[in-house]
Design a protein around this motif. Structure first.
Motif, PDB file in Angstrom:
ATOM      1  N   GLY A  91      -3.251  -7.828 -11.546  1.00 14.47           N
ATOM      2  CA  GLY A  91      -4.237  -7.031 -10.837  1.00 14.47           C
ATOM      3  C   GLY A  91      -3.938  -6.760  -9.384  1.00 14.47           C
ATOM      4  N   ALA A  92      -2.766  -7.126  -8.886  1.00 13.37           N
ATOM      5  CA  ALA A  92      -2.449  -6.951  -7.475  1.00 13.37           C
ATOM      6  C   ALA A  92      -2.046  -5.515  -7.159  1.00 13.37           C
ATOM      7  N   SER A  93      -2.604  -4.976  -6.080  1.00 14.88           N
ATOM      8  CA  SER A  93      -2.213  -3.662  -5.582  1.00 14.88           C
ATOM      9  C   SER A  93      -0.900  -3.790  -4.817  1.00 14.88           C
ATOM     10  N   ALA A  94      -0.331  -2.644  -4.422  1.00 13.28           N
ATOM     11  CA  ALA A  94       0.915  -2.673  -3.662  1.00 13.28           C
ATOM     12  C   ALA A  94       0.736  -3.426  -2.348  1.00 13.28           C
ATOM     13  N   ALA A  95      -0.408  -3.227  -1.687  1.00 15.76           N
ATOM     14  CA  ALA A  95      -0.670  -3.926  -0.432  1.00 15.76           C
ATOM     15  C   ALA A  95      -0.804  -5.429  -0.662  1.00 15.76           C
ATOM     16  N   MET A  96      -1.457  -5.813  -1.756  1.00 13.44           N
ATOM     17  CA  MET A  96      -1.591  -7.232  -2.084  1.00 13.44           C
ATOM     18  C   MET A  96      -0.232  -7.853  -2.359  1.00 13.44           C
ATOM     19  N   VAL A  97       0.617  -7.141  -3.078  1.00 14.70           N
ATOM     20  CA  VAL A  97       1.946  -7.659  -3.396  1.00 14.70           C
ATOM     21  C   VAL A  97       2.707  -7.959  -2.121  1.00 14.70           C
TER      22      VAL A  97
END
Length: 365
Positions: free
Chosen positions: A212-218
């Motif tokens: 469920g991680a977005s690019a920013a979270m990654v």
């Protein structure tokens, strides 16, 4: 003529266990060729279903129930497996796995419950640990599991940090002085991937989006993992070790504890006597939920193919979806193609697995 057919699929994750898949494929086959000798050997690769595969294959194996803190802090009724030789098998998927979440928690899911189950096995006198770490819901570098085993992670104010990837970003000090010792026989990590902890092939980049991680979270998780690795004794070197990025970095945490990497699918194959079952067979049927470019890198179907090739036995593939070449297989069937679309295949997996078994039997000579 009758034949001897071995069914050795992995689980179709989230839809059918390996045992259910093997049974459904065999049922479908039997509708077409009722006289064949059908042998079921459900497989696993260190992820979901590994404990079940060992329990079914090892005489005298005993499930030991344990209630742990799940990846979203709710109690989870799980179990670890006591083996006759004194070893204990603990499966992360059943304690801190993705399927235990109602909603994905990319920043907050943790592995504390997995560590609690490991501690339970140690309390019961386990002489060796087999740690199956596939199917993780979190990207916490195994910090939750290590905390359950006695490690302490604190922020700049000296407070214990919260679990999950969010907490890693706040860690300022790591204390492993109270970390529990490994059992006498050590600990083996049953793992199907070779990714390092950090970078474009690391835990956050490759597996974060699945959780469920977005690019920013990654991007932020990779930074937090890198900071954490430097704080863990010996962590800078371990971060690049093959498999350190497995299960959201749980591989890294367990390596830091002193565990050793071991092929998950190979360990399961040995436990269930796969080589002996394949010897003299006419066909082996294997499969998994999605057959893609990663399937050849230590996953269950690749282990089945290797052992079948060694015995000179052809292999057929059944997968929920096929996204890689299948030229090395004697035959292949996609459940998505059979059902018409992905949703239909996932909605009734057992039905379409039976249909796949029947189709293979109809075409086999």
């Amino acid at each position: 003529m009758t034949g001897r057919i071995v069914f050795a699929p992995d689980s179709f994750k989230g839809t059918a266990s390996a045992a259910e898949a093997a049974g459904a494929l065999a049922e479908g086959w039997r509708t077409v060729r009722p006289g064949d000798d059908l042998v079921l050997r459900p497989m696993a690769d260190g992820g979901e279903g590994t404990l079940d595969a060992f329990a079914a294959a090892v005489p005298g194996a005993e499930r030991i129930p344990v209630t742990v803190r799940g990846p979203d802090d709710r109690p989870v009724d799980a179990a670890w497996l006591r083996l006759p030789d004194g070893s204990a098998l603990v499966e992360l998927a059943g304690t801190s796995g993705l399927t235990l979440l109602d909603a994905l928690r990319p920043l907050d899911a943790h592995t504390f419950g997995f560590g609690e189950a490991v501690a339970s096995a140690l309390d019961a006198g386990a002489t060796r640990l087999l740690l199956a770490i596939g199917g993780s819901s979190s990207t916490d570098a195994g910090a939750g599991a290590l905390a359950a085993l006695g490690a302490s992670f604190r922020d700049h104010e000296g407070r214990e940090v919260v679990g999950g990837a969010r907490g890693l970003a706040e860690v300022a000090s790591v204390d492993v002085s109270s970390l529990r010792a490994l059992p006498p026989g050590g600990a083996s990590i049953l793992c199907d991937v070779t990714n390092p902890l950090l970078g474009p092939s690391g835990a956050a980049a490759v597996f974060g989006p699945q959780k469920g991680a977005s690019a920013a979270m990654v991007a932020s998780m990779d930074v937090a993992l890198a900071r954490f690795a430097v704080l863990v004794p010996g962590g800078a070197a371990l971060a690049q070790a093959p498999g350190a990025g497995a299960a959201g970095g749980t591989g890294f945490g367990l390596l830091a504890w002193g565990a050793r990497m071991s092929g998950g699918a190979a360990a399961v194959a040995e436990a269930i006597g796969l080589a002996g079952a394949i010897e003299g067979a006419d066909l082996v049927v294997t499969g998994e939920g999605r057959f893609d470019g990663q399937s050849a890198s230590g996953k269950a179907p690749s282990e089945v193919v290797a052992r079948a090739d060694a015995a000179g036995v052809p292999v057929a593939l059944v997968a929920g979806a096929i996204a890689a070449g299948t030229a090395s297989f004697a035959a292949s069937v996609s459940l998505t193609d059979l059902a018409g679309d992905v949703d239909a295949a996932r909605g009734e997996p057992v039905r379409w697995l039976r249909a796949a078994g029947a189709r293979l039997a109809s075409s086999w000579t």
